[in-house]
Design an enzyme around this catalytic site. Structure first.
Site, PDB file in Angstrom:
ATOM      1  N   SER A 163      39.958  27.850  46.310  1.00  0.00           N
ATOM      2  CA  SER A 163      40.763  28.071  47.521  1.00  0.00           C
ATOM      3  C   SER A 163      41.087  29.549  47.708  1.00  0.00           C
ATOM      4  O   SER A 163      41.661  29.930  48.721  1.00  0.00           O
ATOM      5  CB  SER A 163      42.055  27.252  47.464  1.00  0.00           C
ATOM      6  OG  SER A 163      42.814  27.615  46.338  1.00  0.00           O
ATOM      7  N   HIS A 164      40.726  30.395  46.738  1.00  0.00           N
ATOM      8  CA  HIS A 164      40.983  31.832  46.877  1.00  0.00           C
ATOM      9  C   HIS A 164      39.730  32.672  46.702  1.00  0.00           C
ATOM     10  O   HIS A 164      39.800  33.861  46.439  1.00  0.00           O
ATOM     11  CB  HIS A 164      42.109  32.267  45.933  1.00  0.00           C
ATOM     12  CG  HIS A 164      43.420  31.708  46.382  1.00  0.00           C
ATOM     13  ND1 HIS A 164      43.797  30.414  46.097  1.00  0.00           N
ATOM     14  CD2 HIS A 164      44.392  32.227  47.161  1.00  0.00           C
ATOM     15  CE1 HIS A 164      44.969  30.173  46.664  1.00  0.00           C
ATOM     16  NE2 HIS A 164      45.347  31.247  47.317  1.00  0.00           N
ATOM     17  N   GLU A 173      44.851  25.007  49.095  1.00  0.00           N
ATOM     18  CA  GLU A 173      44.414  23.716  48.523  1.00  0.00           C
ATOM     19  C   GLU A 173      44.540  22.609  49.583  1.00  0.00           C
ATOM     20  O   GLU A 173      43.697  21.717  49.660  1.00  0.00           O
ATOM     21  CB  GLU A 173      45.286  23.343  47.317  1.00  0.00           C
ATOM     22  CG  GLU A 173      45.314  24.364  46.198  1.00  0.00           C
ATOM     23  CD  GLU A 173      44.068  24.351  45.333  1.00  0.00           C
ATOM     24  OE1 GLU A 173      43.260  23.421  45.483  1.00  0.00           O
ATOM     25  OE2 GLU A 173      43.907  25.300  44.545  1.00  0.00           O
TER      26      GLU A 173
HETATM   27  P1  NDP Z   1      47.657  24.650  40.311  1.00  0.00           P
HETATM   28  O1  NDP Z   1      48.685  23.607  40.550  1.00  0.00           O
HETATM   29  O2  NDP Z   1      46.230  24.252  40.454  1.00  0.00           O
HETATM   30  O3  NDP Z   1      47.838  25.257  38.862  1.00  0.00           O
HETATM   31  C1  NDP Z   1      49.034  25.856  38.488  1.00  0.00           C
HETATM   32  C2  NDP Z   1      48.959  26.321  37.058  1.00  0.00           C
HETATM   33  O4  NDP Z   1      49.028  25.171  36.211  1.00  0.00           O
HETATM   34  C3  NDP Z   1      47.671  27.039  36.686  1.00  0.00           C
HETATM   35  O5  NDP Z   1      47.982  28.122  35.872  1.00  0.00           O
HETATM   36  C4  NDP Z   1      46.880  25.968  35.923  1.00  0.00           C
HETATM   37  O6  NDP Z   1      45.992  26.506  34.944  1.00  0.00           O
HETATM   38  C5  NDP Z   1      47.994  25.225  35.248  1.00  0.00           C
HETATM   39  N1  NDP Z   1      47.639  23.863  34.933  1.00  0.00           N
HETATM   40  C6  NDP Z   1      47.114  22.924  35.762  1.00  0.00           C
HETATM   41  N2  NDP Z   1      46.949  21.763  35.109  1.00  0.00           N
HETATM   42  C7  NDP Z   1      47.360  21.991  33.833  1.00  0.00           C
HETATM   43  C8  NDP Z   1      47.447  21.175  32.673  1.00  0.00           C
HETATM   44  N3  NDP Z   1      47.059  19.897  32.677  1.00  0.00           N
HETATM   45  N4  NDP Z   1      47.923  21.719  31.532  1.00  0.00           N
HETATM   46  C9  NDP Z   1      48.322  23.015  31.503  1.00  0.00           C
HETATM   47  N5  NDP Z   1      48.276  23.844  32.579  1.00  0.00           N
HETATM   48  C10 NDP Z   1      47.796  23.320  33.727  1.00  0.00           C
HETATM   49  O7  NDP Z   1      47.926  25.931  41.239  1.00  0.00           O
HETATM   50  P2  NDP Z   1      48.519  25.992  42.712  1.00  0.00           P
HETATM   51  O8  NDP Z   1      47.794  25.037  43.562  1.00  0.00           O
HETATM   52  O9  NDP Z   1      49.997  25.915  42.664  1.00  0.00           O
HETATM   53  O10 NDP Z   1      48.115  27.487  43.145  1.00  0.00           O
HETATM   54  C11 NDP Z   1      46.748  27.803  43.322  1.00  0.00           C
HETATM   55  C12 NDP Z   1      46.580  29.290  43.558  1.00  0.00           C
HETATM   56  O11 NDP Z   1      47.067  29.668  44.816  1.00  0.00           O
HETATM   57  C13 NDP Z   1      47.260  30.213  42.563  1.00  0.00           C
HETATM   58  O12 NDP Z   1      46.248  31.012  41.999  1.00  0.00           O
HETATM   59  C14 NDP Z   1      48.203  31.051  43.397  1.00  0.00           C
HETATM   60  O13 NDP Z   1      48.330  32.411  42.974  1.00  0.00           O
HETATM   61  C15 NDP Z   1      47.526  30.995  44.739  1.00  0.00           C
HETATM   62  N6  NDP Z   1      48.450  31.278  45.833  1.00  0.00           N
HETATM   63  C16 NDP Z   1      48.428  32.508  46.447  1.00  0.00           C
HETATM   64  C17 NDP Z   1      49.278  32.790  47.482  1.00  0.00           C
HETATM   65  C18 NDP Z   1      49.319  34.125  48.118  1.00  0.00           C
HETATM   66  O14 NDP Z   1      50.087  34.310  49.056  1.00  0.00           O
HETATM   67  N7  NDP Z   1      48.556  35.091  47.684  1.00  0.00           N
HETATM   68  C19 NDP Z   1      50.216  31.772  47.996  1.00  0.00           C
HETATM   69  C20 NDP Z   1      50.207  30.542  47.224  1.00  0.00           C
HETATM   70  C21 NDP Z   1      49.340  30.316  46.206  1.00  0.00           C
HETATM   71  P3  NDP Z   1      44.378  26.448  35.188  1.00  0.00           P
HETATM   72  O15 NDP Z   1      44.093  27.513  36.189  1.00  0.00           O
HETATM   73  O16 NDP Z   1      43.802  26.677  33.839  1.00  0.00           O
HETATM   74  O17 NDP Z   1      44.072  25.069  35.712  1.00  0.00           O
END
Ligand code: NDP
Length: 334
Positions: free
Chosen positions: A47-48, A188
């Site tokens: 998504s990014h 997402e």
């Molecule tokens: P997710 O809910 O997919 O993941 C959040 C975090 O949880 C990640 O670090 C992920 O690690 C970790 N995680 C997920 N599942 C597990 C698990 N089972 N056990 C341990 N850790 C886990 O992310 P979001 O959907 O909330 O966000 C997605 C992206 O969107 C982010 O990168 C965020 O920076 C970006 N974003 C950017 C914005 C902007 O304005 N620039 C605004 C909003 C979001 P892993 O990656 O290893 O799965």
């Protein structure tokens, strides 16, 4: 929807670079953003990755993003650095500020970078990972346009307000947490709408203020909700205060009033914090933390993993990445 296509990481970089140059970016900015996009696809942060390219191009063409920005950096105190990103891309500001932030944290134990007037629409893990590469803990957050209704409200007021944190593990993968404080990042939800998947209950409200699992109803006039009810609300509020109140930038609702509505990312602020365990902790912090991570990883249960592990695993593959064919067509037609 037609069949998806596969691009190598180099092809992803070249496609992004060509489109950014055609939209007016100079080589410096185009190469930094293309690398960010390539790394997002490499790590499975789809998504990014290329998904964001059309919005970047819109804002380059509308003139909102400065295509040749050279961020300006000033040291306010030994541990506070300000960067005026000149309405340019956040990754360009990071390339300049992170080495300076690291030096300041290694000397003072703690350092803050206040980034003003930047366009941040990427994932946040690249900047906290880059801080951790200097053997420092890193925290980053940014606000955006209002997409999220505070608990109890039906109107959007907060950005999706991500928070990322990295803990350095010399010789190993850092532990990196990067999450929106919204129940789901808007990117997402847009991907789910595009691919026809439902989102979990609690992700957002439709235009009438009712809970919905239909991502299209959230994207078209609805709102997102904070994750975890009042707890995510509190963290989202904190992000607004750190990225606007503290650093003299616009809150998400103020950003919307200033935005030209070209469909691209807005201009706002980012807060970066770097902390040195070497300076702050007792001796042997690495061994102490490794033992902690070993105890954590040894807990019973089959699905346990550290945050960031999924991305680091994806990073090991040099195979071409699957790209949505409709997205690829949109990009090629840009
Ligand atoms: P997710 O809910 O997919 O993941 C959040 C975090 O949880 C990640 O670090 C992920 O690690 C970790 N995680 C997920 N599942 C597990 C698990 N089972 N056990 C341990 N850790 C886990 O992310 P979001 O959907 O909330 O966000 C997605 C992206 O969107 C982010 O990168 C965020 O920076 C970006 N974003 C950017 C914005 C902007 O304005 N620039 C605004 C909003 C979001 P892993 O990656 O290893 O799965």
């Amino acid at each position: 929807m037609s069949e998806n296509e596969y691009l190598t990481l180099d092809e992803i970089y070249e496609l992004a670079f060509e489109k950014l140059i055609n939209a007016g970016a100079d080589e410096h900015n185009a190469s930094i953003l293309s690398k960010t996009i390539k790394h997002a696809e490499r790590d499975g942060s789809i998504s990014h990755g290329l998904f964001r390219l059309p919005a970047y191009i819109n804002s380059l063409k509308s003139g909102k993003i400065n295509p040749t920005a050279r961020p300006e950096l000033s040291h306010i105190t030994p541990s506070l650095i300000r960067v005026d990103a000149q309405s340019g891309l956040a990754p360009t500001a990071h390339a300049l500020v992170i080495p300076e932030l690291a030096k300041a944290a290694q000397t003072n134990g703690v350092a803050v970078a206040a980034i003003n007037r930047c366009v941040h629409m990427a994932a946040l893990w690249p900047e906290v990972e880059a801080i951790a590469d200097h053997n420092l803990a890193g925290l980053a957050c940014t606000n955006y346009l209002p997409f999220v209704a505070p608990v109890g409200a039906t109107k959007a007021f907060f950005g999706t307000n991500p928070i990322a944190f990295a803990w350095p593990r010399p010789g190993k993968n850092h532990v990196v947490y990067d999450m929106a404080t919204a129940a789901m990042a808007m990117g997402e939800v847009q991907v789910a709408a595009r691919d026809g998947h439902e989102v979990p209950e609690g992700t957002g409200l439709d235009a009438t203020g009712q809970l919905t699992k239909d991502p299209k109803k959230i994207v078209d006039g609805g709102v997102l909700l904070p994750f975890g009810g009042h707890k995510g609300y509190g963290l989202s509020l904190m992000v607004e205060l750190l990225t606007a109140g503290l650093i003299g930038e616009t809150f998400s609702d103020e950003t919307k009033d200033k935005d030209i509505g070209d469909g691209g990312p807005p201009i706002g602020g980012q807060f970066l914090l770097a902390l040195s365990p070497e300076v702050i902790a007792i001796d042997n912090w690495q061994e102490h933390c490794d033992e902690f991570f070993n105890r954590l990883s040894g807990l019973p249960g089959k699905d346990l993993r550290l945050p960031g592990e999924r991305r680091y695993k994806n990073r090991l593959s040099n195979e071409p990445r699957e790209i949505n064919s409709d997205l690829l067509k949109t990009i090629k037609d840009l």
